[in-house]
Design an enzyme around this catalytic site. Structure first.
Site, PDB file in Angstrom:
ATOM      1  N   GLY A   9      40.103  26.226  44.178  1.00  0.00           N
ATOM      2  CA  GLY A   9      40.534  26.335  45.370  1.00  0.00           C
ATOM      3  C   GLY A   9      39.650  26.096  46.591  1.00  0.00           C
ATOM      4  O   GLY A   9      38.878  26.839  46.596  1.00  0.00           O
ATOM      5  N   GLY A  14      38.079  29.210  50.536  1.00  0.00           N
ATOM      6  CA  GLY A  14      37.054  28.452  49.624  1.00  0.00           C
ATOM      7  C   GLY A  14      36.126  27.520  50.427  1.00  0.00           C
ATOM      8  O   GLY A  14      35.029  27.487  50.176  1.00  0.00           O
ATOM      9  N   LYS A 102      44.629  39.806  45.681  1.00  0.00           N
ATOM     10  CA  LYS A 102      44.935  41.236  45.616  1.00  0.00           C
ATOM     11  C   LYS A 102      46.420  41.176  44.885  1.00  0.00           C
ATOM     12  O   LYS A 102      46.626  42.136  44.082  1.00  0.00           O
ATOM     13  CB  LYS A 102      45.048  41.833  46.983  1.00  0.00           C
ATOM     14  CG  LYS A 102      46.335  41.382  47.848  1.00  0.00           C
ATOM     15  CD  LYS A 102      45.841  40.195  48.831  1.00  0.00           C
ATOM     16  CE  LYS A 102      46.889  39.845  49.568  1.00  0.00           C
ATOM     17  NZ  LYS A 102      46.673  38.511  50.660  1.00  0.00           N
ATOM     18  N   ILE A 133      35.384  43.045  55.402  1.00  0.00           N
ATOM     19  CA  ILE A 133      34.996  44.519  55.199  1.00  0.00           C
ATOM     20  C   ILE A 133      34.559  45.103  53.798  1.00  0.00           C
ATOM     21  O   ILE A 133      35.266  44.988  52.909  1.00  0.00           O
ATOM     22  CB  ILE A 133      36.112  45.637  55.593  1.00  0.00           C
ATOM     23  CG1 ILE A 133      36.846  44.998  56.977  1.00  0.00           C
ATOM     24  CG2 ILE A 133      35.607  46.998  55.719  1.00  0.00           C
ATOM     25  CD1 ILE A 133      37.870  45.809  57.362  1.00  0.00           C
ATOM     26  N   LYS A 202      47.220  46.120  48.114  1.00  0.00           N
ATOM     27  CA  LYS A 202      46.071  46.444  48.750  1.00  0.00           C
ATOM     28  C   LYS A 202      45.686  48.004  48.516  1.00  0.00           C
ATOM     29  O   LYS A 202      44.652  48.356  48.049  1.00  0.00           O
ATOM     30  CB  LYS A 202      45.487  46.273  50.076  1.00  0.00           C
ATOM     31  CG  LYS A 202      45.556  44.659  50.242  1.00  0.00           C
ATOM     32  CD  LYS A 202      45.519  44.258  51.650  1.00  0.00           C
ATOM     33  CE  LYS A 202      45.502  42.613  51.980  1.00  0.00           C
ATOM     34  NZ  LYS A 202      45.370  42.064  53.341  1.00  0.00           N
ATOM     35  N   GLY A 305      40.384  35.747  57.445  1.00  0.00           N
ATOM     36  CA  GLY A 305      39.656  34.547  57.959  1.00  0.00           C
ATOM     37  C   GLY A 305      38.674  33.929  56.962  1.00  0.00           C
ATOM     38  O   GLY A 305      38.310  34.619  56.007  1.00  0.00           O
TER      39      GLY A 305
END
Length: 438
Positions: A9, A14, A102, A133, A202, A305
């Site tokens: 990907g 990617g 996920k 994060i 998640k 992002g």
């Protein structure tokens, strides 16, 4: 030793991953031990923002996962299939896997981790929750000495952006959603985001790590933000709250140690303005972990992002390389590192039904302007052991009185029994809003 990467990907994440791998200067020295070997793409002719030699590109993703020269597969194609099958095939061929997927992990994690444990390879997924994060590895390792009581997160940037805009501008949900789609913050089909399904995936992953057991995704309660109105946001503001889509996984404090029940849920929530999560706005994510003896610790940053998520992907690659090098040098035992890096729990956590949840509620009624309405509502709640913090008539909407109720902590099952009885009262026209309160 150089470790060869097979990347599946070359979309947003990617591309960000490749940019880091091809420009290691000034970054962690272990990046020099990583080599981009093959890159799987949908189209060879598509223009790309990164300069990758054409000989590295292929549309045959299966060829990459079975290539004996590849050491680590990075899966960034998303979706359920062929991602699941490619991950399993990579594991079967003895390759370590890094994924940001996920959806696959929350649904097929048991199958994937069983296969990985059997083969003695690692599957790391820091990028699957919270973008850049770092929360997965802290839950697995840094916070491992704690008994975790609760994990509460704003872990979907799209819904947080929409609710922030609604609050700041007094706009309606449909208008802000359309604008978010135009700006690229929401997908053309926003269902997974606005119905809480993405956050459900998640929180299932976070709950599994925090509470040391597997989670059945179908037992995770998911409620989205479609019904949140500008009116509710205004009333929440007056009451000292903001409305956020929260993902919550918590031990049931009323259960016995033998039961060790969890509640795992996603829903819009009135959050007190003084709460740490109340100030998390726009596309940002935050995860608040509460445990003993650490108390509270919060992880905050961009939840999506190219750069943030690629950062998490590459951090997983570096972790794998560091461990493999230590094993190669016989600095640490492979058994010890495998225990730290892998998913080893086998049992499923017990998830309490939502009717057993103890929480507070905000309810907005539209009623006929007749005597005794507030008293009748209060009586119905009282008969079902629902204690009220406040009940006030706030104004009128087209000849209908608007009444807002906030409860104390109540048993959710009792609350809904009372609500069903209230709905049958002649004076009740409708119940536009029912929201939980943190």
């Amino acid at each position: 030793m150089v470790f060869k990467i097979g990347l599946l990907g070359l979309g947003t994440v990617g591309t960000g991953t490749v940019e880091i791998l091809l420009n290691p200067e000034g970054r962690h020295p272990l990046l020099s031990e990583l080599s981009l070997h093959r890159v799987g793409v949908r189209s060879l002719s598509k223009p790309r923002s990164v300069n990758i030699p054409e000989y590295l590109l292929t549309t045959d993703l299966e060829e990459i996962v079975i290539d004996p020269a590849v050491d680590i597969i990075v899966e960034l194609i998303g979706g359920l299939e062929p991602a699941r099958s490619l991950i399993l095939q990579a594991i079967e061929n003895g390759k370590h896997v890094v994924t940001a997927n996920k959806a696959v992990i929350s649904r097929y994690g048991s199958e994937i981790f069983d296969a990985a444990n059997q083969k003695g390879v690692y599957v790391l997924l820091e990028a699957a929750v919270g973008g850049g994060i770092p929360v997965i590895q802290p839950l697995k390792q840094s916070l491992g000495a704690n008994r975790i009581h609760k994990v509460t997160g704003i872990i979907n940037g799209t819904t947080n952006y929409i609710l922030t805009r609604m609050k700041n501008e007094g706009a309606d949900f449909a208008d802000v959603l359309a604008d978010a789609q135009r700006l690229g913050y929401a997908e053309a089909d926003p269902t997974a985001d606005i119905d809480g399904l993405d956050a459900g995936d998640k929180i299932a992953i976070l709950a599994s790590l925090a509470f040391g057991g597997r989670i059945k995704l179908e037992q995770v309660y998911c409620e989205g933000i479609r019904k949140v109105t500008a009116t509710d946001i205004t009333y929440a503001e007056k009451l000292g709250f903001v409305i956020k889509l929260l993902a919550i996984a918590a031990r049931d404090p009323h259960a016995t140690p033998e039961q060790d029940l969890l509640s795992v849920r996603v829903h819009p929530t009135l959050v007190p303005k003084v709460h740490p999560l109340a100030s998390i706005n726009d596309v940002y994510n935050a995860i608040l972990v509460e445990g003993e003896p650490i108390g509270q610790v919060m992880f905050f940053g961009r939840g999506a992002g190219s750069g943030p998520t690629a950062s998490a992907v590459v951090s997983d690659l570096l972790n794998i390389v560091a461990v493999l090098q230590m094993q190669e040098a016989e600095i640490v035992s492979p058994v010890v590192t495998h225990e730290l890096m892998s998913c080893t729990h086998q049992h499923y956590c017990k998830i309490a039904p939502m009717e057993d949840l103890i929480t507070r509620f905000y309810v907005r009624f539209l009623t006929k302007d007749s005597p005794g309405v507030i008293g009748n509502i209060g009586t119905c709640f009282g008969q079902h052991n629902v204690s009220l913090e406040s009940i006030v008539q706030t104004g009128f909407q087209e000849n209908l009185a608007e009444i807002v109720v906030v409860t104390h902590d109540v048993l959710e099952g009792n609350f809904h029994q009372a609500l069903n009885e209230i709905k049958s009262l002649d004076s009740i026209d409708s119940i536009p809003s029912i929201l939980r309160v943190l």
